[in-house]
Scaffold this active site. Structure first.
Site, PDB file in Angstrom:
ATOM      1  N   LYS A 288       0.882  -1.131  -0.132  1.00 15.46           N
ATOM      2  CA  LYS A 288      -0.106  -0.095   0.007  1.00 15.46           C
ATOM      3  C   LYS A 288       1.009   1.304   0.114  1.00 15.46           C
ATOM      4  O   LYS A 288       2.122   1.263   0.331  1.00 15.46           O
ATOM      5  CB  LYS A 288      -0.870  -0.086   1.432  1.00 15.46           C
ATOM      6  CG  LYS A 288      -1.789  -1.076   1.586  1.00 15.46           C
ATOM      7  CD  LYS A 288      -3.015  -0.813   2.604  1.00 15.46           C
ATOM      8  CE  LYS A 288      -4.158  -1.709   2.555  1.00 15.46           C
ATOM      9  NZ  LYS A 288      -5.054  -1.674   1.752  1.00 15.46           N
ATOM     10  N   ARG A 362     -10.541 -11.366   1.587  1.00 11.57           N
ATOM     11  CA  ARG A 362     -11.384 -12.376   0.819  1.00 11.57           C
ATOM     12  C   ARG A 362     -11.010 -13.774   1.031  1.00 11.57           C
ATOM     13  O   ARG A 362     -11.460 -14.792   1.096  1.00 11.57           O
ATOM     14  CB  ARG A 362     -11.696 -12.103  -0.480  1.00 11.57           C
ATOM     15  CG  ARG A 362     -10.570 -11.969  -1.442  1.00 11.57           C
ATOM     16  CD  ARG A 362     -10.936 -11.081  -2.699  1.00 11.57           C
ATOM     17  NE  ARG A 362     -11.297  -9.698  -2.662  1.00 11.57           N
ATOM     18  CZ  ARG A 362     -11.413  -8.748  -3.384  1.00 11.57           C
ATOM     19  NH1 ARG A 362     -11.822  -9.147  -4.676  1.00 11.57           N
ATOM     20  NH2 ARG A 362     -11.808  -7.488  -3.049  1.00 11.57           N
TER      21      ARG A 362
HETATM   22  N1  BES Z   1      -8.199  -3.690   4.096  1.00  7.59           N
HETATM   23  C1  BES Z   1      -8.290  -3.408   2.768  1.00  7.59           C
HETATM   24  C2  BES Z   1      -9.717  -2.438   2.546  1.00  7.59           C
HETATM   25  C3  BES Z   1      -9.738  -1.261   3.257  1.00  7.59           C
HETATM   26  C4  BES Z   1      -9.319  -0.037   2.471  1.00  7.59           C
HETATM   27  C5  BES Z   1     -10.416  -1.075   4.512  1.00  7.59           C
HETATM   28  C6  BES Z   1      -9.584   1.187   3.236  1.00  7.59           C
HETATM   29  C7  BES Z   1     -10.350   0.087   5.026  1.00  7.59           C
HETATM   30  C8  BES Z   1      -9.995   1.231   4.439  1.00  7.59           C
HETATM   31  C9  BES Z   1      -8.404  -4.573   1.851  1.00  7.59           C
HETATM   32  O1  BES Z   1      -7.703  -5.598   2.302  1.00  7.59           O
HETATM   33  C10 BES Z   1      -7.868  -4.019   0.431  1.00  7.59           C
HETATM   34  O2  BES Z   1      -6.811  -3.634   0.373  1.00  7.59           O
HETATM   35  N2  BES Z   1      -8.763  -4.021  -0.635  1.00  7.59           N
HETATM   36  C11 BES Z   1      -8.181  -3.543  -1.928  1.00  7.59           C
HETATM   37  C12 BES Z   1      -8.793  -4.746  -2.874  1.00  7.59           C
HETATM   38  C13 BES Z   1      -8.407  -4.552  -4.106  1.00  7.59           C
HETATM   39  C14 BES Z   1      -6.985  -4.990  -4.237  1.00  7.59           C
HETATM   40  C15 BES Z   1      -9.139  -5.501  -4.988  1.00  7.59           C
HETATM   41  C16 BES Z   1      -8.709  -2.287  -2.104  1.00  7.59           C
HETATM   42  O3  BES Z   1      -9.839  -1.906  -1.556  1.00  7.59           O
HETATM   43  O4  BES Z   1      -7.881  -1.443  -2.828  1.00  7.59           O
HETATM   44 ZN    ZN Z   2      -5.582  -5.392   1.591  1.00 11.50          ZN
END
Ligand code: BES
Ligand code: ZN
Ligand code: ZN
Length: 509
Positions: A288, A362
Protein backbone atom coordinates in the site's frame (compact mmCIF):
# COMPACT_ATOMS: atom_id res chain seq x y z
CA UNK A 1 -20.69 5.20 35.80
CA UNK A 2 -23.65 4.69 38.06
CA UNK A 3 -27.31 5.02 36.99
CA UNK A 4 -30.03 6.33 39.24
CA UNK A 5 -33.76 6.17 38.60
CA UNK A 6 -35.65 9.16 39.91
CA UNK A 7 -39.10 10.68 39.59
CA UNK A 8 -38.15 13.82 41.46
CA UNK A 9 -39.33 17.12 39.97
CA UNK A 10 -37.23 18.21 37.02
CA UNK A 11 -36.37 21.50 38.66
CA UNK A 12 -35.41 20.27 42.14
CA UNK A 13 -32.67 17.77 41.32
CA UNK A 14 -29.26 18.70 42.71
CA UNK A 15 -26.64 17.80 40.10
CA UNK A 16 -23.69 19.47 38.36
CA UNK A 17 -25.53 19.42 35.06
CA UNK A 18 -29.13 18.83 34.07
CA UNK A 19 -29.64 17.94 30.40
CA UNK A 20 -32.83 18.60 28.42
CA UNK A 21 -33.59 17.53 24.86
CA UNK A 22 -35.13 19.78 22.21
CA UNK A 23 -36.47 18.59 18.89
CA UNK A 24 -36.35 20.95 15.91
CA UNK A 25 -39.83 22.09 14.91
CA UNK A 26 -41.55 20.66 18.00
CA UNK A 27 -42.74 22.52 21.07
CA UNK A 28 -40.86 22.14 24.32
CA UNK A 29 -41.76 19.12 26.42
CA UNK A 30 -42.81 18.85 30.05
CA UNK A 31 -39.24 18.79 31.38
CA UNK A 32 -38.27 21.90 29.45
CA UNK A 33 -41.33 23.83 30.63
CA UNK A 34 -40.75 22.83 34.26
CA UNK A 35 -37.11 23.90 34.25
CA UNK A 36 -37.75 27.09 32.27
CA UNK A 37 -40.54 27.97 34.69
CA UNK A 38 -38.33 27.44 37.73
CA UNK A 39 -35.72 29.66 36.06
CA UNK A 40 -38.37 32.34 35.46
CA UNK A 41 -38.02 32.03 31.71
CA UNK A 42 -34.22 32.41 31.66
CA UNK A 43 -33.85 29.34 29.49
CA UNK A 44 -36.24 30.40 26.73
CA UNK A 45 -34.86 33.97 26.86
CA UNK A 46 -31.27 32.74 26.41
CA UNK A 47 -32.38 30.54 23.54
CA UNK A 48 -33.94 33.47 21.68
CA UNK A 49 -31.14 35.91 22.56
CA UNK A 50 -28.49 33.47 21.35
CA UNK A 51 -30.51 32.54 18.27
CA UNK A 52 -30.08 28.92 19.31
CA UNK A 53 -31.67 26.31 17.02
CA UNK A 54 -31.93 22.70 18.24
CA UNK A 55 -30.18 21.22 15.22
CA UNK A 56 -28.80 17.73 15.78
CA UNK A 57 -25.78 17.99 18.02
CA UNK A 58 -26.19 21.72 18.79
CA UNK A 59 -25.92 22.35 22.52
CA UNK A 60 -26.55 25.36 24.75
CA UNK A 61 -25.30 25.59 28.31
CA UNK A 62 -26.50 28.05 30.94
CA UNK A 63 -25.52 28.53 34.57
CA UNK A 64 -28.41 28.68 37.00
CA UNK A 65 -26.70 30.74 39.75
CA UNK A 66 -28.60 29.00 42.49
CA UNK A 67 -32.09 29.53 41.05
CA UNK A 68 -32.50 25.77 40.93
CA UNK A 69 -30.35 23.10 42.65
CA UNK A 70 -28.77 22.00 39.33
CA UNK A 71 -25.66 24.12 38.73
CA UNK A 72 -25.98 24.07 34.93
CA UNK A 73 -28.69 23.34 32.42
CA UNK A 74 -27.65 21.88 29.09
CA UNK A 75 -30.01 21.96 26.13
CA UNK A 76 -29.22 19.25 23.58
CA UNK A 77 -30.59 19.72 20.07
CA UNK A 78 -31.83 16.54 18.40
CA UNK A 79 -32.64 17.99 14.98
CA UNK A 80 -35.67 16.98 12.92
CA UNK A 81 -37.27 13.55 13.37
CA UNK A 82 -37.28 13.07 9.59
CA UNK A 83 -33.47 13.19 9.63
CA UNK A 84 -32.90 10.81 12.54
CA UNK A 85 -30.58 7.93 11.74
CA UNK A 86 -29.74 6.93 15.32
CA UNK A 87 -32.21 6.46 18.20
CA UNK A 88 -32.68 10.03 19.47
CA UNK A 89 -32.56 9.00 23.14
CA UNK A 90 -29.17 7.43 22.60
CA UNK A 91 -27.91 10.54 20.78
CA UNK A 92 -29.24 12.77 23.57
CA UNK A 93 -27.45 10.80 26.29
CA UNK A 94 -24.19 10.54 24.35
CA UNK A 95 -24.06 14.27 23.63
CA UNK A 96 -25.02 15.15 27.21
CA UNK A 97 -22.25 12.98 28.67
CA UNK A 98 -19.68 14.28 26.16
CA UNK A 99 -20.51 17.88 27.13
CA UNK A 100 -20.61 17.06 30.85
CA UNK A 101 -17.14 15.59 30.59
CA UNK A 102 -15.68 18.65 28.95
CA UNK A 103 -17.31 20.81 31.66
CA UNK A 104 -16.01 18.55 34.41
CA UNK A 105 -19.54 17.77 35.59
CA UNK A 106 -19.45 14.48 37.43
CA UNK A 107 -23.06 14.19 38.57
CA UNK A 108 -25.57 14.69 35.81
CA UNK A 109 -29.28 14.20 35.23
CA UNK A 110 -31.02 13.42 31.95
CA UNK A 111 -34.60 14.65 31.78
CA UNK A 112 -36.69 12.01 30.02
CA UNK A 113 -37.41 13.47 26.58
CA UNK A 114 -40.90 13.31 25.14
CA UNK A 115 -39.21 12.60 21.80
CA UNK A 116 -38.13 9.10 20.99
CA UNK A 117 -41.30 7.07 20.81
CA UNK A 118 -39.85 4.10 22.67
CA UNK A 119 -41.54 2.26 25.51
CA UNK A 120 -39.94 3.18 28.85
CA UNK A 121 -37.78 0.01 29.24
CA UNK A 122 -36.33 0.35 25.74
CA UNK A 123 -36.05 4.11 26.15
CA UNK A 124 -34.16 3.77 29.43
CA UNK A 125 -31.90 1.17 27.83
CA UNK A 126 -31.09 3.53 24.93
CA UNK A 127 -30.35 6.38 27.35
CA UNK A 128 -27.97 4.17 29.29
CA UNK A 129 -26.24 2.82 26.17
CA UNK A 130 -25.88 6.40 24.93
CA UNK A 131 -24.45 7.62 28.24
CA UNK A 132 -21.95 4.76 28.44
CA UNK A 133 -20.82 5.28 24.84
CA UNK A 134 -20.55 9.04 25.38
CA UNK A 135 -18.04 8.31 28.14
CA UNK A 136 -15.88 6.21 25.84
CA UNK A 137 -12.22 6.99 25.48
CA UNK A 138 -9.20 4.93 24.60
CA UNK A 139 -6.41 5.87 26.90
CA UNK A 140 -4.85 2.70 28.11
CA UNK A 141 -1.62 3.53 26.29
CA UNK A 142 -1.30 7.02 27.76
CA UNK A 143 0.99 7.36 30.73
CA UNK A 144 -1.24 9.96 32.35
CA UNK A 145 -5.03 9.79 32.26
CA UNK A 146 -6.68 12.80 30.65
CA UNK A 147 -8.84 13.26 33.71
CA UNK A 148 -7.37 16.70 34.30
CA UNK A 149 -8.45 20.33 34.21
CA UNK A 150 -9.81 19.88 30.67
CA UNK A 151 -12.16 16.98 31.29
CA UNK A 152 -13.43 14.61 33.94
CA UNK A 153 -15.36 11.39 33.95
CA UNK A 154 -19.06 11.37 34.69
CA UNK A 155 -19.68 9.31 37.83
CA UNK A 156 -23.46 9.27 38.13
CA UNK A 157 -26.30 9.69 35.68
CA UNK A 158 -29.79 10.21 37.04
CA UNK A 159 -32.66 9.41 34.72
CA UNK A 160 -35.40 11.87 35.60
CA UNK A 161 -38.72 10.27 34.77
CA UNK A 162 -42.13 11.90 34.48
CA UNK A 163 -44.66 10.18 36.76
CA UNK A 164 -46.36 8.12 34.04
CA UNK A 165 -43.00 6.91 32.70
CA UNK A 166 -41.85 6.02 36.22
CA UNK A 167 -44.98 3.88 36.62
CA UNK A 168 -44.10 1.93 33.46
CA UNK A 169 -40.51 1.60 34.59
CA UNK A 170 -40.53 0.13 38.09
CA UNK A 171 -37.21 -0.48 39.82
CA UNK A 172 -36.94 -4.11 38.69
CA UNK A 173 -37.57 -3.20 35.04
CA UNK A 174 -35.03 -0.42 35.34
CA UNK A 175 -32.42 -2.90 36.59
CA UNK A 176 -33.09 -5.22 33.64
CA UNK A 177 -32.79 -2.30 31.23
CA UNK A 178 -29.53 -1.32 32.90
CA UNK A 179 -28.10 -4.85 32.68
CA UNK A 180 -29.00 -5.11 29.01
CA UNK A 181 -27.80 -1.61 28.24
CA UNK A 182 -24.48 -2.22 29.94
CA UNK A 183 -23.97 -5.46 28.00
CA UNK A 184 -24.69 -3.80 24.65
CA UNK A 185 -22.47 -0.81 25.41
CA UNK A 186 -19.68 -3.08 26.64
CA UNK A 187 -19.86 -4.99 23.35
CA UNK A 188 -19.42 -1.77 21.38
CA UNK A 189 -16.68 -0.60 23.74
CA UNK A 190 -14.77 -3.86 23.37
CA UNK A 191 -14.96 -3.59 19.58
CA UNK A 192 -13.75 0.02 19.69
CA UNK A 193 -10.86 -0.86 22.00
CA UNK A 194 -9.72 -3.72 19.79
CA UNK A 195 -9.77 -1.50 16.69
CA UNK A 196 -7.87 1.24 18.53
CA UNK A 197 -5.16 -1.08 19.82
CA UNK A 198 -2.07 -0.78 17.64
CA UNK A 199 -0.96 -3.75 15.58
CA UNK A 200 2.15 -4.32 17.71
CA UNK A 201 -0.13 -4.88 20.70
CA UNK A 202 -3.11 -6.57 19.07
CA UNK A 203 -1.36 -9.38 17.20
CA UNK A 204 -3.32 -12.44 16.04
CA UNK A 205 -2.27 -14.20 19.24
CA UNK A 206 -3.37 -11.27 21.39
CA UNK A 207 -6.74 -11.30 19.61
CA UNK A 208 -7.08 -14.99 20.49
CA UNK A 209 -6.27 -14.20 24.12
CA UNK A 210 -8.93 -11.48 24.18
CA UNK A 211 -11.43 -14.00 22.88
CA UNK A 212 -10.49 -16.36 25.69
CA UNK A 213 -10.93 -13.56 28.19
CA UNK A 214 -14.42 -12.83 26.80
CA UNK A 215 -15.48 -16.44 27.36
CA UNK A 216 -13.95 -16.68 30.83
CA UNK A 217 -16.57 -17.30 33.48
CA UNK A 218 -19.42 -17.83 30.99
CA UNK A 219 -20.45 -21.47 30.60
CA UNK A 220 -22.51 -20.50 27.50
CA UNK A 221 -19.31 -19.52 25.69
CA UNK A 222 -16.55 -21.86 24.61
CA UNK A 223 -13.38 -21.01 22.70
CA UNK A 224 -11.10 -23.00 20.48
CA UNK A 225 -8.00 -21.49 18.90
CA UNK A 226 -6.65 -23.20 15.80
CA UNK A 227 -2.95 -22.39 15.60
CA UNK A 228 -0.71 -22.63 12.56
CA UNK A 229 -0.24 -26.39 12.93
CA UNK A 230 -4.00 -26.92 13.20
CA UNK A 231 -4.61 -24.70 10.18
CA UNK A 232 -2.10 -26.80 8.21
CA UNK A 233 -3.75 -30.04 9.17
CA UNK A 234 -7.22 -28.66 8.39
CA UNK A 235 -5.99 -27.46 4.99
CA UNK A 236 -6.69 -23.74 5.36
CA UNK A 237 -4.21 -22.82 2.65
CA UNK A 238 -5.69 -19.39 1.92
CA UNK A 239 -5.40 -18.10 5.48
CA UNK A 240 -1.91 -19.63 5.71
CA UNK A 241 -0.84 -18.00 2.43
CA UNK A 242 -1.74 -14.54 3.69
CA UNK A 243 0.06 -15.27 6.96
CA UNK A 244 3.26 -16.66 5.50
CA UNK A 245 4.93 -13.27 5.04
CA UNK A 246 4.55 -12.40 8.71
CA UNK A 247 6.66 -13.25 11.72
CA UNK A 248 3.43 -13.38 13.76
CA UNK A 249 1.70 -16.75 13.61
CA UNK A 250 -1.93 -16.76 12.39
CA UNK A 251 -4.90 -18.23 14.23
CA UNK A 252 -8.49 -19.11 13.57
CA UNK A 253 -10.41 -18.19 16.70
CA UNK A 254 -13.66 -20.10 17.13
CA UNK A 255 -16.10 -19.13 19.87
CA UNK A 256 -19.41 -20.86 20.34
CA UNK A 257 -22.41 -19.48 22.21
CA UNK A 258 -24.95 -22.11 23.23
CA UNK A 259 -27.95 -20.91 25.21
CA UNK A 260 -29.29 -23.24 27.88
CA UNK A 261 -31.91 -25.50 26.26
CA UNK A 262 -34.96 -27.20 27.68
CA UNK A 263 -34.97 -30.95 27.17
CA UNK A 264 -37.95 -31.07 24.78
CA UNK A 265 -37.20 -27.86 22.90
CA UNK A 266 -36.98 -27.78 19.09
CA UNK A 267 -33.42 -27.50 17.76
CA UNK A 268 -32.15 -23.93 17.72
CA UNK A 269 -31.06 -22.14 14.56
CA UNK A 270 -27.30 -22.01 14.07
CA UNK A 271 -25.81 -18.71 12.93
CA UNK A 272 -22.16 -18.23 11.99
CA UNK A 273 -20.61 -14.78 12.41
CA UNK A 274 -17.33 -14.43 10.55
CA UNK A 275 -15.13 -11.37 11.16
CA UNK A 276 -12.10 -10.34 9.13
CA UNK A 277 -9.20 -10.30 11.57
CA UNK A 278 -6.27 -8.86 9.62
CA UNK A 279 -4.42 -7.21 12.49
CA UNK A 280 -2.26 -5.26 10.07
CA UNK A 281 -2.64 -4.95 6.30
CA UNK A 282 0.51 -3.64 4.63
CA UNK A 283 -0.87 -4.86 1.32
CA UNK A 284 1.82 -7.53 1.12
CA UNK A 285 4.07 -7.42 -1.97
CA UNK A 286 1.38 -5.31 -3.64
CA UNK A 287 2.30 -2.87 -0.94
CA UNK A 288 0.00 0.00 0.00
CA UNK A 289 0.96 3.67 -0.14
CA UNK A 290 2.02 5.43 3.04
CA UNK A 291 -1.42 7.06 3.39
CA UNK A 292 -3.17 3.81 2.56
CA UNK A 293 -1.27 1.92 5.23
CA UNK A 294 -1.58 4.48 8.00
CA UNK A 295 -4.82 3.15 9.46
CA UNK A 296 -4.41 -0.51 8.60
CA UNK A 297 -4.28 -1.61 12.24
CA UNK A 298 -8.08 -1.28 11.88
CA UNK A 299 -8.34 -4.11 9.35
CA UNK A 300 -9.60 -6.43 12.07
CA UNK A 301 -12.71 -4.34 12.78
CA UNK A 302 -14.96 -7.16 11.56
CA UNK A 303 -13.42 -9.58 14.07
CA UNK A 304 -13.64 -6.90 16.76
CA UNK A 305 -17.36 -6.40 16.14
CA UNK A 306 -18.03 -10.14 16.21
CA UNK A 307 -16.15 -10.48 19.50
CA UNK A 308 -18.10 -7.52 20.88
CA UNK A 309 -21.34 -9.30 19.96
CA UNK A 310 -20.24 -12.55 21.59
CA UNK A 311 -19.37 -10.72 24.82
CA UNK A 312 -22.99 -9.53 25.17
CA UNK A 313 -24.74 -12.82 24.40
CA UNK A 314 -24.51 -14.37 27.89
CA UNK A 315 -26.50 -11.38 29.17
CA UNK A 316 -28.97 -10.96 26.31
CA UNK A 317 -29.43 -14.73 25.95
CA UNK A 318 -30.95 -14.96 22.45
CA UNK A 319 -32.29 -18.40 21.55
CA UNK A 320 -29.82 -19.19 18.76
CA UNK A 321 -26.53 -21.04 18.61
CA UNK A 322 -23.81 -18.68 17.41
CA UNK A 323 -20.44 -19.69 16.01
CA UNK A 324 -17.98 -16.82 15.83
CA UNK A 325 -15.05 -17.36 13.49
CA UNK A 326 -12.19 -14.90 13.48
CA UNK A 327 -9.47 -15.61 10.94
CA UNK A 328 -6.57 -13.62 12.40
CA UNK A 329 -3.32 -12.79 10.65
CA UNK A 330 -1.08 -9.99 9.48
CA UNK A 331 -0.57 -9.28 5.78
CA UNK A 332 3.13 -8.48 5.41
CA UNK A 333 5.96 -8.39 2.91
CA UNK A 334 9.11 -10.46 3.35
CA UNK A 335 11.13 -13.30 1.90
CA UNK A 336 8.38 -15.83 2.49
CA UNK A 337 5.42 -13.60 1.59
CA UNK A 338 2.92 -14.98 -0.92
CA UNK A 339 3.33 -13.62 -4.42
CA UNK A 340 1.14 -12.37 -7.25
CA UNK A 341 0.68 -15.34 -9.54
CA UNK A 342 0.74 -17.93 -6.76
CA UNK A 343 -2.05 -20.47 -6.93
CA UNK A 344 -3.42 -21.61 -3.59
CA UNK A 345 -6.03 -24.10 -2.49
CA UNK A 346 -7.98 -23.52 0.69
CA UNK A 347 -10.32 -25.57 2.84
CA UNK A 348 -13.12 -25.58 0.26
CA UNK A 349 -10.80 -27.21 -2.30
CA UNK A 350 -11.06 -24.45 -4.90
CA UNK A 351 -7.81 -23.15 -6.35
CA UNK A 352 -7.28 -19.40 -6.28
CA UNK A 353 -4.82 -17.45 -8.39
CA UNK A 354 -3.50 -14.51 -6.39
CA UNK A 355 -3.34 -11.46 -8.59
CA UNK A 356 -3.19 -8.87 -5.84
CA UNK A 357 -1.78 -9.66 -2.41
CA UNK A 358 -3.71 -6.67 -1.04
CA UNK A 359 -7.01 -8.48 -1.67
CA UNK A 360 -6.20 -10.68 1.33
CA UNK A 361 -9.42 -10.23 3.30
CA UNK A 362 -11.46 -12.39 0.94
CA UNK A 363 -8.83 -15.13 1.19
CA UNK A 364 -8.86 -15.40 4.96
CA UNK A 365 -12.66 -15.12 5.01
CA UNK A 366 -13.02 -17.84 2.36
CA UNK A 367 -11.38 -20.39 4.64
CA UNK A 368 -13.38 -19.23 7.66
CA UNK A 369 -16.66 -19.38 5.70
CA UNK A 370 -15.83 -22.87 4.46
CA UNK A 371 -15.15 -23.87 8.06
CA UNK A 372 -18.50 -22.41 9.15
CA UNK A 373 -20.25 -24.46 6.47
CA UNK A 374 -18.56 -27.57 7.86
CA UNK A 375 -19.78 -26.67 11.33
CA UNK A 376 -23.31 -26.89 9.99
CA UNK A 377 -24.29 -23.23 10.20
CA UNK A 378 -27.79 -22.52 8.84
CA UNK A 379 -26.81 -19.01 7.90
CA UNK A 380 -23.53 -17.16 7.50
CA UNK A 381 -22.94 -13.48 8.16
CA UNK A 382 -19.55 -11.90 7.70
CA UNK A 383 -18.28 -8.46 8.65
CA UNK A 384 -15.17 -7.17 6.97
CA UNK A 385 -13.24 -4.03 6.15
CA UNK A 386 -13.04 -5.59 2.72
CA UNK A 387 -12.81 -2.90 0.05
CA UNK A 388 -12.01 0.77 -0.26
CA UNK A 389 -14.44 0.60 -3.20
CA UNK A 390 -17.38 0.10 -0.83
CA UNK A 391 -16.77 3.34 1.01
CA UNK A 392 -16.17 5.10 -2.31
CA UNK A 393 -19.62 3.87 -3.38
CA UNK A 394 -21.59 4.51 -0.18
CA UNK A 395 -19.62 7.09 1.79
CA UNK A 396 -17.89 6.64 5.10
CA UNK A 397 -21.03 6.33 7.25
CA UNK A 398 -22.68 3.44 5.46
CA UNK A 399 -21.82 -0.24 5.26
CA UNK A 400 -22.63 -2.29 2.16
CA UNK A 401 -24.85 -5.36 2.49
CA UNK A 402 -24.75 -8.21 -0.03
CA UNK A 403 -26.87 -11.31 0.17
CA UNK A 404 -27.98 -14.42 -1.69
CA UNK A 405 -31.27 -14.50 0.33
CA UNK A 406 -33.43 -11.36 0.13
CA UNK A 407 -35.38 -12.21 3.31
CA UNK A 408 -32.23 -12.56 5.39
CA UNK A 409 -30.88 -9.34 3.92
CA UNK A 410 -34.12 -7.53 4.81
CA UNK A 411 -34.02 -8.83 8.38
CA UNK A 412 -30.49 -7.50 8.84
CA UNK A 413 -31.31 -4.16 7.20
CA UNK A 414 -34.27 -3.86 9.57
CA UNK A 415 -32.04 -4.62 12.56
CA UNK A 416 -29.55 -1.99 11.36
CA UNK A 417 -32.37 0.55 11.08
CA UNK A 418 -33.44 -0.10 14.67
CA UNK A 419 -29.86 -0.05 15.91
CA UNK A 420 -29.19 3.23 14.12
CA UNK A 421 -26.31 1.93 12.00
CA UNK A 422 -26.61 2.91 8.36
CA UNK A 423 -26.46 0.09 5.88
CA UNK A 424 -27.38 -0.16 2.21
CA UNK A 425 -27.83 -3.14 -0.04
CA UNK A 426 -25.63 -3.51 -3.11
CA UNK A 427 -26.33 -6.16 -5.74
CA UNK A 428 -24.55 -9.50 -5.83
CA UNK A 429 -24.40 -9.14 -9.61
CA UNK A 430 -23.38 -12.56 -10.93
CA UNK A 431 -22.41 -11.09 -14.31
CA UNK A 432 -19.27 -9.67 -12.69
CA UNK A 433 -18.08 -13.17 -11.80
CA UNK A 434 -16.53 -13.64 -15.20
CA UNK A 435 -14.04 -10.92 -14.35
CA UNK A 436 -12.63 -13.28 -11.74
CA UNK A 437 -12.08 -16.21 -14.11
CA UNK A 438 -8.50 -17.40 -14.10
CA UNK A 439 -6.56 -19.05 -16.93
CA UNK A 440 -4.72 -21.35 -14.52
CA UNK A 441 -6.96 -21.78 -11.44
CA UNK A 442 -10.65 -21.99 -10.46
CA UNK A 443 -10.78 -18.24 -9.80
CA UNK A 444 -8.67 -15.12 -9.31
CA UNK A 445 -8.76 -13.06 -6.13
CA UNK A 446 -9.43 -9.81 -8.02
CA UNK A 447 -11.36 -8.83 -11.13
CA UNK A 448 -11.66 -5.66 -13.17
CA UNK A 449 -11.74 -2.04 -12.06
CA UNK A 450 -15.50 -1.61 -11.80
CA UNK A 451 -17.69 -2.88 -8.98
CA UNK A 452 -14.82 -3.72 -6.63
CA UNK A 453 -17.02 -4.14 -3.56
CA UNK A 454 -19.37 -6.44 -5.50
CA UNK A 455 -16.49 -8.57 -6.74
CA UNK A 456 -15.28 -8.99 -3.17
CA UNK A 457 -18.74 -10.19 -2.17
CA UNK A 458 -19.00 -12.53 -5.19
CA UNK A 459 -15.66 -14.06 -4.30
CA UNK A 460 -16.88 -14.83 -0.77
CA UNK A 461 -20.14 -16.27 -2.07
CA UNK A 462 -18.10 -18.98 -3.83
CA UNK A 463 -17.31 -20.43 -0.40
CA UNK A 464 -20.72 -20.64 1.25
CA UNK A 465 -22.12 -23.68 -0.60
CA UNK A 466 -25.34 -21.79 -1.42
CA UNK A 467 -26.27 -21.40 2.25
CA UNK A 468 -28.08 -18.22 3.31
CA UNK A 469 -25.32 -15.64 3.36
CA UNK A 470 -24.89 -11.95 4.15
CA UNK A 471 -21.67 -10.05 3.61
CA UNK A 472 -21.28 -6.68 5.32
CA UNK A 473 -18.48 -4.50 3.95
CA UNK A 474 -17.71 -2.13 6.82
CA UNK A 475 -14.58 -0.47 5.35
CA UNK A 476 -16.27 2.96 5.63
CA UNK A 477 -17.93 3.15 9.05
CA UNK A 478 -15.56 0.96 11.10
CA UNK A 479 -13.17 3.78 11.85
CA UNK A 480 -13.33 7.59 12.01
CA UNK A 481 -10.03 9.48 11.85
CA UNK A 482 -11.64 12.43 13.65
CA UNK A 483 -14.43 12.63 16.22
CA UNK A 484 -17.81 13.46 14.63
CA UNK A 485 -20.98 14.10 16.60
CA UNK A 486 -21.72 11.03 18.68
CA UNK A 487 -18.75 9.12 17.21
CA UNK A 488 -15.42 9.30 18.98
CA UNK A 489 -12.16 9.41 17.07
CA UNK A 490 -11.02 5.89 16.18
CA UNK A 491 -12.89 2.61 16.08
CA UNK A 492 -16.67 2.98 16.04
CA UNK A 493 -17.74 -0.52 17.03
CA UNK A 494 -19.95 -0.52 13.93
CA UNK A 495 -22.00 -3.68 13.53
CA UNK A 496 -22.24 -4.77 17.17
CA UNK A 497 -25.64 -3.21 17.84
CA UNK A 498 -27.08 -4.38 14.53
CA UNK A 499 -26.03 -7.98 15.01
CA UNK A 500 -27.30 -8.03 18.59
CA UNK A 501 -30.69 -6.75 17.39
CA UNK A 502 -30.73 -9.32 14.63
CA UNK A 503 -29.89 -12.23 16.96
CA UNK A 504 -32.52 -11.05 19.43
CA UNK A 505 -35.09 -10.85 16.62
CA UNK A 506 -34.45 -14.56 15.97
CA UNK A 507 -35.61 -15.20 19.54
CA UNK A 508 -38.83 -13.28 19.03
CA UNK A 509 -39.90 -15.47 16.07
N1 BES B 1 -8.19 -3.67 4.07
C1 BES B 1 -8.35 -3.26 2.73
C2 BES B 1 -9.63 -2.47 2.48
C3 BES B 1 -9.74 -1.15 3.18
C4 BES B 1 -9.31 0.00 2.58
C5 BES B 1 -10.34 -1.07 4.42
C6 BES B 1 -9.43 1.22 3.21
C7 BES B 1 -10.47 0.15 5.06
C8 BES B 1 -10.02 1.29 4.47
C9 BES B 1 -8.38 -4.49 1.81
O1 BES B 1 -7.64 -5.59 2.21
C10 BES B 1 -7.82 -4.04 0.50
O2 BES B 1 -6.69 -3.67 0.45
N2 BES B 1 -8.67 -4.08 -0.53
C11 BES B 1 -8.29 -3.68 -1.82
C12 BES B 1 -8.93 -4.63 -2.79
C13 BES B 1 -8.36 -4.56 -4.17
C14 BES B 1 -6.91 -4.97 -4.18
C15 BES B 1 -9.17 -5.48 -5.06
C16 BES B 1 -8.78 -2.25 -2.04
O3 BES B 1 -9.80 -1.85 -1.49
O4 BES B 1 -8.10 -1.52 -2.76
ZN1 ZN C 1 -5.58 -5.48 1.64
ZN1 ZN D 1 -7.38 -5.76 4.26
Amino acid sequence: MEFVRSSEDFATTAVDLLALALVEGETEDEAFRAVDGALEGALSRTISEEGYKPREGATLLIHTHGRIPAARVLVVGLGKPSAWTEPPLRVFATLAVQTARSRRSRQIALAWPAAGELAPPEGAEELMVGALLGAYRFERLKSRAEDDERSASVDAVTLLLPKEVARKLPAATFVTAETRGRARAAGVTLARDLVNEPANVLTPRALAERAQAVAEGHPELTVEVLDRAALVSEGMGLLLAVAQGSAEPPALVHLTYTPPVEADAAPLPVVALVGKGVTFDSGGLDIKTREGMETMKTDMAGAAAVLGVMSALPVLRPRVVVHALLPATENMTGPSAYRPGDVIRGLAGKSVEILNTDAEGRLVLADALAYAVRLGADELIDLATLTGACSVALGKYTAGLFTNRPALGQAILAAAGEAGESMWELPLDARLKKEMRSSVADLKNVGGRHGGAIQGALFLEEFVEKRPFVHLDIAGPAYFPRAEGTRPQGGSGYGVLTLLRYLESRTAE
